[in-house]
Motif scaffolding. Structure first.
Motif, PDB file in Angstrom:
ATOM      1  N   GLU A 235       0.828  -1.194   0.000  1.00  0.00           N
ATOM      2  CA  GLU A 235       0.000   0.000   0.000  1.00  0.00           C
ATOM      3  C   GLU A 235       0.867   1.251   0.000  1.00  0.00           C
ATOM      4  N   ILE A 236       0.528   2.195  -0.889  1.00  0.00           N
ATOM      5  CA  ILE A 236       1.209   3.484  -0.923  1.00  0.00           C
ATOM      6  C   ILE A 236       0.151   4.580  -0.960  1.00  0.00           C
ATOM      7  N   LEU A 237       0.146   5.424   0.067  1.00  0.00           N
ATOM      8  CA  LEU A 237      -0.717   6.599   0.121  1.00  0.00           C
ATOM      9  C   LEU A 237       0.131   7.794  -0.281  1.00  0.00           C
ATOM     10  N   ILE A 238      -0.285   8.509  -1.317  1.00  0.00           N
ATOM     11  CA  ILE A 238       0.521   9.616  -1.826  1.00  0.00           C
ATOM     12  C   ILE A 238      -0.370  10.823  -2.093  1.00  0.00           C
ATOM     13  N   ARG A 239      -0.147  11.874  -1.315  1.00  0.00           N
ATOM     14  CA  ARG A 239      -0.924  13.100  -1.435  1.00  0.00           C
ATOM     15  C   ARG A 239      -0.018  14.263  -1.847  1.00  0.00           C
ATOM     16  N   PRO A 240      -0.598  15.305  -2.450  1.00  0.00           N
ATOM     17  CA  PRO A 240       0.159  16.549  -2.563  1.00  0.00           C
ATOM     18  C   PRO A 240       0.504  17.061  -1.173  1.00  0.00           C
ATOM     19  N   THR A 241       1.651  17.672  -1.041  1.00  0.00           N
ATOM     20  CA  THR A 241       2.044  18.227   0.251  1.00  0.00           C
ATOM     21  C   THR A 241       1.003  19.209   0.762  1.00  0.00           C
ATOM     22  N   ASP A 242       0.348  19.929  -0.158  1.00  0.00           N
ATOM     23  CA  ASP A 242      -0.617  20.960   0.221  1.00  0.00           C
ATOM     24  C   ASP A 242      -2.004  20.413   0.550  1.00  0.00           C
ATOM     25  N   GLN A 243      -2.241  19.134   0.323  1.00  0.00           N
ATOM     26  CA  GLN A 243      -3.575  18.566   0.558  1.00  0.00           C
ATOM     27  C   GLN A 243      -3.743  18.237   2.028  1.00  0.00           C
ATOM     28  N   THR A 244      -4.777  18.783   2.657  1.00  0.00           N
ATOM     29  CA  THR A 244      -4.945  18.584   4.095  1.00  0.00           C
ATOM     30  C   THR A 244      -5.799  17.383   4.452  1.00  0.00           C
ATOM     31  N   ARG A 245      -6.608  16.851   3.511  1.00  0.00           N
ATOM     32  CA  ARG A 245      -7.406  15.673   3.835  1.00  0.00           C
ATOM     33  C   ARG A 245      -7.570  14.791   2.619  1.00  0.00           C
TER      34      ARG A 245
END
Length: 245
Positions: A235-245
């Motif tokens: 599993e890899i969760l990858i968000r933009p640094t600016d995304q808060t949720r």
């Protein structure tokens, strides 16, 4: 990285744009032989021209079980095996539950959830023979449900459940199951939302941050696939640094 994937055979669904297209190109650059499928098969032409390696373009509708089986068969007939399935095809038709167009619910369930299941079912005998891998492109919506995305989120939660059961069934046979959960990615996914207010909201949220690019997700896929055989990145969760949720 290229040595690990050199000569491997990969089938990527939903490859006509966005994450699917970026992942197919990255895999080709890494030495894989890649079959790419999409309903908009005409849009695969540029991909076959841009990829450095051998590409097989397929007319593929993941909601049609026979179309899925035909794509797997064509891939194996062309390349002789199938090592990796990248389940990327998906639609996001967000909107409130009250007054929803139920045909949009059906389309999301059939494409996002059943489509990925059909692809796994058709590909699994070959992946077991190759001790290969399944890559499921999911979403942060598969972890956190949110208003106006109930059915989309339900399909992504479903992918997580299906993938974990699949992992338990095949990991001892050497098949790795990888779930990639991207946050906001700069693709055309949100442009298909039919509710103008929800589409505007999605656009505004995307514009408020430095969104991920398809290549960022492709890099995560390659990272997981190029680990040593005894290492399963499930599993890899990858968000933009600016995304808060």
């Amino acid at each position: 990285m290229s040595n690990a994937l050199d000569g491997k055979v990969v089938l990527v669904t939903g490859a006509s744009s966005g994450i699917g297209q970026g992942t197919a190109l990255a895999l080709s650059k890494a030495g894989a032989r890649v079959a790419v499928g999409a309903r908009r098969a005409d849009r695969l032409k540029s991909l076959t021209q841009d990829a450095p390696g051998e590409i097989l373009a397929l007319d593929l509708d993941v909601t049609d079980r026979q179309s899925v089986q035909n794509a797997v068969t064509a891939t194996v007939d062309r390349f002789g095996s199938l090592d990796v399935l990248v389940n990327n095809a998906g639609v996001m038709l967000s909107g409130p539950i009250l007054g929803a167009d139920l045909t949009e619910w059906t389309r999301m369930v059939e494409t996002n959830l059943l489509g990925s299941m059909y692809a796994v079912h058709a590909a699994l005998p070959h992946l077991l023979a190759a001790k290969g891998a399944v890559v499921q492109i999911s979403s942060t919506s598969g972890r956190t449900a949110s208003a106006a995305s109930a059915v989309y989120g339900a399909t992504k939660f479903g992918i997580t459940a299906f993938s974990e059961a699949l992992r338990q069934e095949v990991t001892a046979e050497g098949v790795r199951v990888i779930v990639i959960e991207p946050g906001f990615v700069d693709t055309e996914l949100a442009s298909h939302i039919s509710d103008p207010a929800i589409q505007a909201m999605a656009k505004s949220m995307a514009e408020s941050m430095r969104t991920l690019q398809p290549e960022d997700i492709a890099s995560a896929v390659l990272y997981a696939l190029t680990q040593p055989e005894h290492v399963a990145v499930n599993e890899i969760l990858i968000r933009p640094t600016d995304q808060t949720r």
